[in-house]
Design a protein around this motif. Structure first.
Motif, PDB file in Angstrom:
ATOM      1  N   PRO A  59       0.977  -1.107   0.041  1.00  0.00           N
ATOM      2  CA  PRO A  59      -0.355  -0.104  -0.117  1.00  0.00           C
ATOM      3  C   PRO A  59       0.411   1.163   0.238  1.00  0.00           C
ATOM      4  N   TYR A  60       0.020   2.201  -0.458  1.00  0.00           N
ATOM      5  CA  TYR A  60       0.674   3.383  -0.309  1.00  0.00           C
ATOM      6  C   TYR A  60       1.441   3.713   0.613  1.00  0.00           C
ATOM      7  N   SER A  61       0.652   3.749   2.143  1.00  0.00           N
ATOM      8  CA  SER A  61       1.284   3.798   3.002  1.00  0.00           C
ATOM      9  C   SER A  61       2.129   3.460   3.502  1.00  0.00           C
TER      10      SER A  61
ATOM     11  N   VAL B 267       5.659   4.573  -0.407  1.00  0.00           N
ATOM     12  CA  VAL B 267       5.794   6.227  -1.053  1.00  0.00           C
ATOM     13  C   VAL B 267       5.802   5.583  -2.954  1.00  0.00           C
ATOM     14  N   HIS B 268       6.290   4.653  -3.049  1.00  0.00           N
ATOM     15  CA  HIS B 268       8.060   4.925  -4.335  1.00  0.00           C
ATOM     16  C   HIS B 268       7.001   2.970  -4.677  1.00  0.00           C
ATOM     17  N   MET B 269       7.264   2.888  -4.508  1.00  0.00           N
ATOM     18  CA  MET B 269       6.698   0.832  -4.679  1.00  0.00           C
ATOM     19  C   MET B 269       5.338   0.659  -4.369  1.00  0.00           C
TER      20      MET B 269
ATOM     21  N   SER C 196      20.721   7.104  -4.650  1.00  0.00           N
ATOM     22  CA  SER C 196      20.288   8.114  -4.119  1.00  0.00           C
ATOM     23  C   SER C 196      19.072   8.897  -3.777  1.00  0.00           C
ATOM     24  N   CYS C 197      18.548   9.644  -3.021  1.00  0.00           N
ATOM     25  CA  CYS C 197      17.554  10.025  -3.033  1.00  0.00           C
ATOM     26  C   CYS C 197      17.756  11.617  -3.479  1.00  0.00           C
ATOM     27  N   THR C 198      18.449  11.728  -3.874  1.00  0.00           N
ATOM     28  CA  THR C 198      19.141  13.322  -4.889  1.00  0.00           C
ATOM     29  C   THR C 198      18.850  12.323  -6.018  1.00  0.00           C
ATOM     30  N   ASP C 199      19.019  10.817  -6.385  1.00  0.00           N
ATOM     31  CA  ASP C 199      19.513  10.447  -8.048  1.00  0.00           C
ATOM     32  C   ASP C 199      18.299  11.808  -9.163  1.00  0.00           C
ATOM     33  N   CYS C 200      17.126  11.458  -7.625  1.00  0.00           N
ATOM     34  CA  CYS C 200      15.960  11.619  -8.300  1.00  0.00           C
ATOM     35  C   CYS C 200      14.979  13.227  -7.722  1.00  0.00           C
ATOM     36  N   HIS C 201      15.233  13.589  -6.066  1.00  0.00           N
ATOM     37  CA  HIS C 201      14.369  14.450  -6.136  1.00  0.00           C
ATOM     38  C   HIS C 201      15.725  16.021  -5.365  1.00  0.00           C
ATOM     39  N   ASP C 202      15.258  16.450  -5.198  1.00  0.00           N
ATOM     40  CA  ASP C 202      16.094  18.214  -5.134  1.00  0.00           C
ATOM     41  C   ASP C 202      17.056  17.611  -3.719  1.00  0.00           C
TER      42      ASP C 202
ATOM     43  N   CYS D 177      14.693  11.120   8.415  1.00  0.00           N
ATOM     44  CA  CYS D 177      13.140  11.733   8.595  1.00  0.00           C
ATOM     45  C   CYS D 177      11.537  11.491   7.658  1.00  0.00           C
ATOM     46  N   HIS D 178      12.171  10.161   6.031  1.00  0.00           N
ATOM     47  CA  HIS D 178      11.271   9.656   6.198  1.00  0.00           C
ATOM     48  C   HIS D 178      11.316   8.740   6.283  1.00  0.00           C
ATOM     49  N   ILE D 179      12.207   7.712   6.273  1.00  0.00           N
ATOM     50  CA  ILE D 179      11.772   6.338   7.409  1.00  0.00           C
ATOM     51  C   ILE D 179      11.665   6.446   8.804  1.00  0.00           C
TER      52      ILE D 179
ATOM     53  N   PRO E 231       4.336   8.988   3.196  1.00  0.00           N
ATOM     54  CA  PRO E 231       3.736   9.627   2.924  1.00  0.00           C
ATOM     55  C   PRO E 231       4.377  10.850   4.224  1.00  0.00           C
ATOM     56  N   LYS E 232       4.959  12.339   3.215  1.00  0.00           N
ATOM     57  CA  LYS E 232       4.886  12.762   3.983  1.00  0.00           C
ATOM     58  C   LYS E 232       4.752  13.148   4.975  1.00  0.00           C
ATOM     59  N   ASP E 233       2.899  12.980   5.068  1.00  0.00           N
ATOM     60  CA  ASP E 233       2.450  13.904   6.218  1.00  0.00           C
ATOM     61  C   ASP E 233       2.656  12.615   7.885  1.00  0.00           C
TER      62      ASP E 233
END
Ligand code: HEC
Ligand code: HEC
Ligand code: HEC
Ligand code: HEC
Ligand code: HEC
Length: 360
Positions: A66-68, A71-73, A106-112, A138-140, A300-302
């Protein structure tokens, strides 16, 4: 293993890579395609003896998450190689435990590098944190969200029969005569450590700490290393046999050895002979710790860690263990000390406000 899309191609786990006998190889050959998550997962979700056991952030939930959960897979339906970009069959992404590397991901391969909006002061503050804190931190916020992962393995309890009680569904203790005492945990808060892109590595014959803890692959970096960032880890604890005289880890012969006769001395003698190391005949069980970096299960970001998850009297981070004098929101960042806040109460002495108001 990588290109079958029928889901039927299987190897014999103990067969040195040999495939199972009753396969329809013609049908499999006619059904090859780009790797799905299940192709990669056939190996990477089941390492260490079963689903979710080894990594803590890679298990069969990722087949259809699930998305929760990720978020990517989940949300974006990413394949593994969407991030682990491959060139001529070299799959990028360095591992925590092996020196082999075919490029990093790396996460920054795609994100700023500064992915949060600069227009809002608090979101901008998140960007300021990116110099010292890895995105994953922060994101995991927790790992092994859906399935328990192995956190503790005590080999000294092998060879006997033991009863263990089972009360906490998120902390499962089991005992096997072959393996000893095992503790699996679900939905675990990571350990945080400075990491600059390298890990140390215990090698065969390196000395161990007979009375304390031997770290088998600690990350390199500390608070004074500008390249290092605070990074989330599964910190795995073990109790395993060492040679009490030569002071190094023993490589026991398990397969066709200890798992047959349950004699540590014999297993050590045979294993060390095969490894080409001297064995004194004296075994001591020692404490070891192993790091596994957490990179998957981005939520998810929240649900990401935000200000007061870290900056509060019961925050998730032990700032002192990471090398700060106190909460950096009070004493300042590692490279820019704050002088205006010197007289403030240390964060650990702060009481939550409702306690004070109750007194009134
Ligand atoms: C047949 C089993 C198997 C399959 C299928 C498999 N891997 Fe691996 N993978 C391994 C093993 C074993 C290692 C550890 C290699 C080593 O020790 O260097 C590894 C290592 C890795 C690493 C760490 C890189 C490194 O240099 O150590 C990454 C990343 C990785 N695999 C991604 C993938 C992806 C993505 C797929 C699917 C396209 C995949 N793997 C399919 C067995 C597999
Ligand atoms: C959203 C991007 C992303 C996706 C999708 C992804 N990974 Fe990764 N993975 C990473 C990053 C980032 C790392 C860290 C690599 C590095 O430092 O070079 C990593 C590391 C790894 C490692 C090394 C683990 C270790 O520390 O020893 C393995 C193995 C791996 N991934 C397998 C997979 C498999 C299998 C899939 C698909 C089921 C997958 N990954 C999907 C981003 C991703
Ligand atoms: C100190 C914690 C922290 C760090 C470090 C951090 N983030 Fe975030 N991130 C957050 C929080 C909290 C949010 C949610 C903000 C909001 O409410 O819009 C967020 C939101 C996001 C979003 C959604 C942005 C949007 O506008 O919808 C993305 C994408 C993102 N982060 C990626 C990253 C990447 C990539 C990195 C590493 C370069 C990173 N984050 C580092 C905490 C952090
Ligand atoms: C292969 C490219 C790629 C890589 C690598 C990658 N992401 Fe993403 N990420 C995306 C895409 C595409 C989206 C969905 C669109 C968007 O929100 O920007 C996304 C969305 C996000 C979001 C927003 C989720 C939400 O609730 O809106 C966060 C947070 C995030 N990624 C963090 C990370 C982190 C942390 C890593 C490293 C472990 C990472 N990403 C690696 C491509 C990537
Ligand atoms: C994952 C834990 C974490 C989260 C989430 C987090 N911080 Fe921090 N914060 C830190 C760490 C670690 C430092 C020290 C960074 C350094 O040394 O470069 C820091 C430094 C600071 C500082 C002192 C640096 C300065 O500029 O004076 C302030 C203020 C601060 N954070 C406020 C915030 C705010 C506001 C948020 C939410 C928008 C937030 N933090 C989210 C861990 C966190």
């Amino acid at each position: 293993m990588c290109h079958d899309t029928t889901g039927t191609y299987k190897k014999i786990p103990t067969g040195c890579g040999k495939e199972k006998e009753d396969l329809n190889l013609v049908k499999i050959a006619q059904s090859v395609g780009p790797p799905t998550r299940a192709n990669c997962g056939a190996c990477h979700w089941y390492g260490g003896g079963g689903d979710a056991i080894k990594h803590g952030d890679l298990d069969s939930t990722l087949k259809d998450p699930p998305y929760s959960h990720d978020v990517h897979m989940g949300g974006e339906d990413f394949s593994c190689q969407e991030c682990h970009v491959a060139h001529k069959h070299k799959i990028s992404g360095s591992s925590t435990t092996s020196a082999v590397s075919e490029g990093s991901v790396s996460c920054t391969d795609c994100h700023d590098e500064k992915p949060h909006s600069d227009e809002h002061p608090l979101l901008k503050k998140l960007n300021d944190h990116c110099n010292s804190i890895a995105c994953q931190t922060c994101h995991i916020p927790t790992f092994a969200k859906a399935k328990p992962t192995l956190m503790f393995w005590d080999w000294s309890k092998a060879g006997k029969t033991m009863k263990v009680s089972q009360d906490d569904p998120y902390c499962i203790t089991t005992h096997h005569k072959k393996k000893g005492l095992l503790i699996k945990k679900q939905n675990v808060r990571p350990d945080y450590a400075w990491y600059n892109g390298k890990h140390r590595q215990y090698l065969t014959g390196d000395s161990v700490n007979l009375d304390g803890i031997t770290y088998l692959n600690s990350p390199v970096g500390d608070i004074s290393d500008p390249k290092a960032k605070i990074t989330p880890y599964k910190l795995f604890s073990g109790i395993q046999p060492a040679d009490a005289k030569y002071e190094y880890l023993i490589i026991p012969k398990l397969w066709g050895g200890y798992w047959k006769h349950f004699d540590w001395d014999r297993a050590a003698r045979d294993g060390m002979k095969a490894a080409g190391l001297k064995y004194s005949g004296k075994i001591k069980f020692v404490n070891t710790k192993m790091y596994w970096r957490i990179n998957h299960e981005v939520v998810p970001k929240d649900q990401a860690l935000s200000c007061t998850n870290c900056h509060s009297y019961d925050g998730v981070m032990d700032f002192e263990a990471l090398g700060y004098k106190d909460d950096p929101a009070i004493v300042g960042c590692r490279f820019t000390k704050r002088t205006d806040h010197k007289e403030k109460v240390p964060i650990k002495k702060l009481k939550p406000k409702f306690w004070r108001s109750k007194k009134n």
